[in-house]
Write an enzyme that holds these catalytic residues in place. Structure first.
Site, PDB file in Angstrom:
ATOM      1  N   ASP A 259     -20.926   0.450  -7.510  1.00  0.00           N
ATOM      2  CA  ASP A 259     -20.490   1.383  -6.470  1.00  0.00           C
ATOM      3  C   ASP A 259     -21.718   1.791  -5.672  1.00  0.00           C
ATOM      4  O   ASP A 259     -22.642   2.416  -6.203  1.00  0.00           O
ATOM      5  CB  ASP A 259     -19.828   2.609  -7.101  1.00  0.00           C
ATOM      6  CG  ASP A 259     -19.012   3.422  -6.101  1.00  0.00           C
ATOM      7  OD1 ASP A 259     -19.083   3.105  -4.905  1.00  0.00           O
ATOM      8  OD2 ASP A 259     -18.330   4.361  -6.520  1.00  0.00           O
TER       9      ASP A 259
ATOM     10  N   ASP B  20     -17.748  -1.248  -0.470  1.00  0.00           N
ATOM     11  CA  ASP B  20     -18.918  -0.817  -1.244  1.00  0.00           C
ATOM     12  C   ASP B  20     -18.674  -0.765  -2.746  1.00  0.00           C
ATOM     13  O   ASP B  20     -19.456  -0.150  -3.472  1.00  0.00           O
ATOM     14  CB  ASP B  20     -19.368   0.563  -0.768  1.00  0.00           C
ATOM     15  CG  ASP B  20     -18.309   1.629  -0.983  1.00  0.00           C
ATOM     16  OD1 ASP B  20     -17.114   1.285  -1.011  1.00  0.00           O
ATOM     17  OD2 ASP B  20     -18.669   2.813  -1.117  1.00  0.00           O
ATOM     18  N   GLU B  21     -17.630  -1.427  -3.225  1.00  0.00           N
ATOM     19  CA  GLU B  21     -17.275  -1.280  -4.631  1.00  0.00           C
ATOM     20  C   GLU B  21     -16.658  -2.574  -5.138  1.00  0.00           C
ATOM     21  O   GLU B  21     -15.840  -3.195  -4.454  1.00  0.00           O
ATOM     22  CB  GLU B  21     -16.277  -0.128  -4.777  1.00  0.00           C
ATOM     23  CG  GLU B  21     -15.910   0.228  -6.187  1.00  0.00           C
ATOM     24  CD  GLU B  21     -14.911   1.382  -6.238  1.00  0.00           C
ATOM     25  OE1 GLU B  21     -14.528   1.756  -7.355  1.00  0.00           O
ATOM     26  OE2 GLU B  21     -14.506   1.887  -5.170  1.00  0.00           O
TER      27      GLU B  21
END
Length: 471
Positions: free
Chosen positions: A11, A105-106
């Site tokens: 993350d 983003d993960e």
């Protein structure tokens, strides 16, 4: 469940805000909030400096401004964030063929499938290498969680924030979860959490003690049974490299409620065009057209129509959405509109009946909806569940602008510009015919601020500069 912590969850730390700070030297170490800046905008991401004031994602932007009045408030640059995300996902792909992106983003990564880890030591080494590679490649930091399941790996990455790595040994899951709030478990949102609280269950250990039968009674067979397993730390979901999209949709929230029926129809048609653009970009077609309308009183209506076959034809989608709109009362005003397509397929089956229905509807509507000029909306939503794009307010406030009326150039705070004399910079703000620009680059010292007329011919929109590679 695995005997080794070979499932990794990455993350990125305050991704949008961190990317803005990295690209703007004057904002480093200062509170930054990214999101829709209109009266109904929401926070997409807040930097850790802004979070100290209580600002968080999905918060109304007006509330964020009251909590942190001196923060920098910026409009998202999604193409810039995507370019960084692609770099990060490439690094993940080097670790394993099984990478499951959850957002820009993960992502989850199966380290065992990539042959880079088979025990705690090798998993930790792979995680640390990944964090170092991300920093070198993008200039940003990410937090890593390692565990024997996806659920626990995600919990571990949250504990690792910011810029850390946490490894949770398999076999310790129940001990880890027992004292935590029930909200830590996937699928337990505010409503379910409140329902459980009223039943006297606030911690994960309370769920285990209540037993499966009680949870099934409270939540239903599927949810209750799965929640009982997760409360015991059991999660056997695999990392899936390809996650099939279930639907494609776009929506806009308006700064001022729309009342004019012609304008509302125009906005629905525009959303349908954007939706089809995304549908085609994903390589899909779909059978079910969905219209979403949030009215002045916050009541939200959805209407859907299922065609006889999947389509990616903009005319079919546009006319179907228009027919759905006819069944919705908008006299009190509309604050949000959305158009979606579900029932996706990876091919297009031309449906002559659907095409004929669209043509008939178009003929019936001829002359009803004239061309209406409008301020272009942002192409993306903001902030997860609260993620509606925020459109310009002027068209909604003043009705239909004249078609021949010159459109004043708009400069969104945070967006890139280039000046013929001063070079690259970014917009700090604009208003009353002026735009203020700070001229700096990711590798420079904090730059100087200058102000120009909004129509200055030497000032043009610019391209985002890379965060690393110069200096």
């Amino acid at each position: 469940m695995r005997a080794a912590p070979t499932i990794l969850h990455l993350d990125m730390d305050a991704f949008f805000a961190a990317a803005e700070q990295a690209s703007k030297p004057s904002l480093r170490g200062k509170p930054v909030v990214v999101g829709g800046l209109g009266p109904r905008g929401v926070v997409a991401t807040a930097s850790y400096e802004a979070r100290r004031f209580g600002v968080h994602s999905a918060m109304p932007m007006g509330q964020a401004r009251r909590l942190a009045p001196n923060a920098a408030y910026l409009v998202p640059r999604f193409s810039f964030y995507r370019s960084i995300s692609e770099q990060v996902m490439e690094l993940l792909g080097r670790l394993s063929p099984l990478v499951e992106p959850l957002s820009l983003d993960e992502a989850f990564v199966d380290l065992e499938a990539g042959g880079v880890a088979d025990d705690s030591a090798s998993a930790r080494a792979a995680g640390e290498r990944l964090r170092a590679d991300i920093l070198v490649t993008t200039g940003l930091t990410g937090s890593v969680g390692l565990a024997g399941s996806k659920m626990i790996a995600k919990i571990a990455s949250e504990e690792a924030k910011p810029d850390g790595l946490v490894l949770i040994e398999p076999g310790t899951e129940r001990e880890l979860l027992a004292p935590r709030s029930v909200r830590i478990l996937p699928g337990v949102g505010p409503a379910t959490g409140e329902h459980l609280r009223r039943a006297g269950m606030t911690t994960v250990s309370d769920l285990v003690e209540a037993g499966e039968d009680e949870l099934v009674r409270l939540l239903g067979r599927a949810h209750g049974a799965s929640l009982y397993l997760m409360a015991q730390g059991y999660d056997d979901r695999p990392v899936v490299a390809e996650r099939d999209a279930k639907s494609v949709s776009v929506e806009d929230t308006f700064d001022v409620d729309l009342h004019d029926r012609v304008r509302i129809r125009f906005e629905v048609e525009r959303l349908a065009e954007r939706c089809v653009g995304r549908l085609r970009a994903s390589g899909h077609s779909g059978r079910t057209i969905v219209l979403k309308v949030r009215r002045f009183d916050f009541s939200t209506l959805t209407r859907s129509e299922t065609l006889r076959g999947p389509t990616d034809d903009p005319g079919v989608v546009r006319e179907a959405a228009g027919r759905l709109l006819e069944a919705v009362d908008t006299t009190g005003g509309v604050r949000l509109l959305g158009v979606g397509v579900s029932g996706l397929a990876d091919y297009t089956q031309e449906d002559l009946f659907a095409q004929a229905e669209a043509a008939e509807a178009a003929e019936g509507a001829a002359g009803t909806a004239g061309a209406v000029a409008t301020v272009p909306a942002s192409e993306e939503g903001v902030g997860g569940d609260a993620g509606a794009a925020v459109t310009g307010a002027s068209a909604a406030a003043s009705g239909e602008p004249e078609a021949h009326e010159p459109v004043e150039r708009r400069w969104a705070p945070g967006h890139d510009v280039r000046h013929a004399v001063y070079g690259a910079g970014w917009v700090q703000g604009s208003g009353v015919g002026r735009v203020t620009v700070r001229f700096e680059e990711p590798w420079s010292e904090p730059g100087r601020v200058r102000t120009f007329a909004v129509d200055d011919p030497e000032l043009e929109p610019g391209e985002a500069l890379p965060l690393v590679g110069r200096g």
